[in-house]
Design a protein around this motif. Sequence first.
Motif, mmCIF file in Angstrom:
data_model
loop_
_atom_site.group_PDB
_atom_site.id
_atom_site.type_symbol
_atom_site.label_atom_id
_atom_site.label_comp_id
_atom_site.label_asym_id
_atom_site.label_seq_id
_atom_site.Cartn_x
_atom_site.Cartn_y
_atom_site.Cartn_z
ATOM 1 N N VAL A 112 38.272 -10.227 40.732
ATOM 2 C CA VAL A 112 37.953 -10.580 39.348
ATOM 3 C C VAL A 112 36.698 -9.847 38.887
ATOM 4 C CG1 VAL A 112 36.547 -12.597 39.948
ATOM 5 C CG2 VAL A 112 37.807 -12.590 37.792
ATOM 6 N N PHE A 113 36.503 -9.811 37.565
ATOM 7 C CA PHE A 113 35.264 -9.291 36.991
ATOM 8 C C PHE A 113 34.105 -10.196 37.406
ATOM 9 C CE2 PHE A 113 37.902 -7.180 33.778
ATOM 10 C CZ PHE A 113 37.202 -6.005 33.581
ATOM 11 N N PRO A 114 32.917 -9.625 37.659
ATOM 12 C CA PRO A 114 31.750 -10.482 37.904
ATOM 13 C C PRO A 114 31.419 -11.271 36.634
ATOM 14 C CG PRO A 114 31.225 -8.151 38.287
ATOM 15 C CD PRO A 114 32.602 -8.215 37.726
ATOM 16 N N ARG A 115 30.974 -12.483 36.794
ATOM 17 C CA ARG A 115 30.680 -13.321 35.628
ATOM 18 C C ARG A 115 29.606 -12.697 34.741
ATOM 19 N NH1 ARG A 115 28.453 -17.358 32.961
ATOM 20 N NH2 ARG A 115 29.918 -18.850 32.096
ATOM 21 N N ARG A 116 28.612 -12.038 35.324
ATOM 22 C CA ARG A 116 27.530 -11.454 34.522
ATOM 23 C C ARG A 116 28.032 -10.316 33.626
ATOM 24 N NH1 ARG A 116 26.771 -6.724 36.819
ATOM 25 N NH2 ARG A 116 27.048 -6.457 39.040
ATOM 26 N N VAL A 117 29.142 -9.669 33.987
ATOM 27 C CA VAL A 117 29.695 -8.555 33.214
ATOM 28 C C VAL A 117 30.644 -9.052 32.128
ATOM 29 C CG1 VAL A 117 31.159 -6.489 33.354
ATOM 30 C CG2 VAL A 117 29.440 -6.921 35.110
ATOM 31 N N ALA A 118 31.491 -10.019 32.474
ATOM 32 C CA ALA A 118 32.492 -10.524 31.525
ATOM 33 C C ALA A 118 32.626 -12.036 31.701
ATOM 34 C CB ALA A 118 33.823 -9.829 31.762
ATOM 35 N N PRO A 119 31.636 -12.793 31.210
ATOM 36 C CA PRO A 119 31.646 -14.242 31.456
ATOM 37 C C PRO A 119 32.882 -14.950 30.907
ATOM 38 C CG PRO A 119 29.832 -13.628 29.983
ATOM 39 C CD PRO A 119 30.454 -12.368 30.466
ATOM 40 N N SER A 120 33.341 -14.580 29.729
ATOM 41 C CA SER A 120 34.509 -15.256 29.158
ATOM 42 C C SER A 120 35.758 -15.003 29.989
ATOM 43 C CB SER A 120 34.757 -14.795 27.721
ATOM 44 O OG SER A 120 33.696 -15.199 26.896
ATOM 45 N N PHE A 121 35.966 -13.752 30.402
ATOM 46 C CA PHE A 121 37.150 -13.428 31.191
ATOM 47 C C PHE A 121 37.065 -14.068 32.580
ATOM 48 C CE2 PHE A 121 39.943 -10.760 33.796
ATOM 49 C CZ PHE A 121 41.104 -10.880 33.063
ATOM 50 N N HIS A 122 35.905 -14.001 33.202
ATOM 51 C CA HIS A 122 35.712 -14.619 34.516
ATOM 52 C C HIS A 122 36.020 -16.109 34.448
ATOM 53 C CE1 HIS A 122 33.415 -16.579 37.729
ATOM 54 N NE2 HIS A 122 33.667 -15.481 38.429
ATOM 55 N N ASP A 123 35.465 -16.796 33.442
ATOM 56 C CA ASP A 123 35.675 -18.235 33.302
ATOM 57 C C ASP A 123 37.133 -18.556 32.985
ATOM 58 O OD1 ASP A 123 33.008 -18.463 33.825
ATOM 59 O OD2 ASP A 123 32.449 -19.084 31.784
ATOM 60 N N LEU A 124 37.788 -17.701 32.229
ATOM 61 C CA LEU A 124 39.196 -17.899 31.910
ATOM 62 C C LEU A 124 40.036 -17.855 33.190
ATOM 63 C CD1 LEU A 124 41.075 -17.122 28.936
ATOM 64 C CD2 LEU A 124 41.841 -15.668 30.775
ATOM 65 N N VAL A 125 39.787 -16.863 34.044
ATOM 66 C CA VAL A 125 40.551 -16.712 35.284
ATOM 67 C C VAL A 125 40.249 -17.858 36.249
ATOM 68 C CG1 VAL A 125 40.848 -15.280 37.345
ATOM 69 C CG2 VAL A 125 40.793 -14.211 35.082
ATOM 70 N N THR A 126 38.984 -18.114 36.511
ATOM 71 C CA THR A 126 38.653 -19.172 37.472
ATOM 72 C C THR A 126 39.038 -20.547 36.916
ATOM 73 O OG1 THR A 126 36.357 -19.220 36.681
ATOM 74 C CG2 THR A 126 36.837 -17.854 38.621
ATOM 75 N N GLY A 127 38.927 -20.713 35.603
ATOM 76 C CA GLY A 127 39.346 -21.965 34.969
ATOM 77 C C GLY A 127 40.841 -22.199 35.081
ATOM 78 N N TYR A 128 41.617 -21.126 35.013
ATOM 79 C CA TYR A 128 43.074 -21.243 35.172
ATOM 80 C C TYR A 128 43.389 -21.750 36.581
ATOM 81 C CZ TYR A 128 48.033 -20.132 35.062
ATOM 82 O OH TYR A 128 49.397 -20.214 35.108
ATOM 83 N N TYR A 129 42.718 -21.207 37.575
ATOM 84 C CA TYR A 129 42.905 -21.673 38.955
ATOM 85 C C TYR A 129 42.565 -23.153 39.064
ATOM 86 C CZ TYR A 129 43.809 -17.503 41.757
ATOM 87 O OH TYR A 129 44.391 -16.425 42.353
ATOM 88 N N THR A 130 41.404 -23.524 38.570
ATOM 89 C CA THR A 130 40.937 -24.903 38.666
ATOM 90 C C THR A 130 41.884 -25.859 37.947
ATOM 91 O OG1 THR A 130 38.662 -24.109 38.808
ATOM 92 C CG2 THR A 130 38.966 -26.426 38.232
ATOM 93 N N ALA A 131 42.347 -25.467 36.769
ATOM 94 C CA ALA A 131 43.256 -26.314 35.987
ATOM 95 C C ALA A 131 44.582 -26.537 36.710
ATOM 96 C CB ALA A 131 43.505 -25.686 34.619
#
Length: 106
Positions: free
Chosen positions: A5-24
């Motif tokens: 995945v993209f590092p959160r510091r580079v693309a916070p919205s995309f990182h959170d979208l991907v990790t959030g999908y996993y968590t959900a």
Amino acid sequence: SPLIVFPRRVAPSFHDLVTGYYTAHGSNPRVAQYAIQMQTIISLVSAGMGIALVPASLRHLARSGVRYLPLEDEAPLLETGIVWRRDDTAPTLGNFLRMIETADFM
């Protein structure tokens, strides 16, 4: 499977979208590798380092050993915007703006 995945510091919205999908979906993402370009992420998948959630628009990037699958549930959406200088009269900008106004991105 480990995640690329993209590092959160580079693309916070995309990182959170991907990790959030996993968590959900009841999974705890285990990040194996970070990369700052989609082509690199797909190449790392090709090398067997893990899996990645990527935009559907990248399905044309064929790599050996990479298979693109649709998500079982509704895919998450990431809003993208565009900004430009109001006084810019470049024909290229005008053509681009007309193109995106009439494009069907869905």
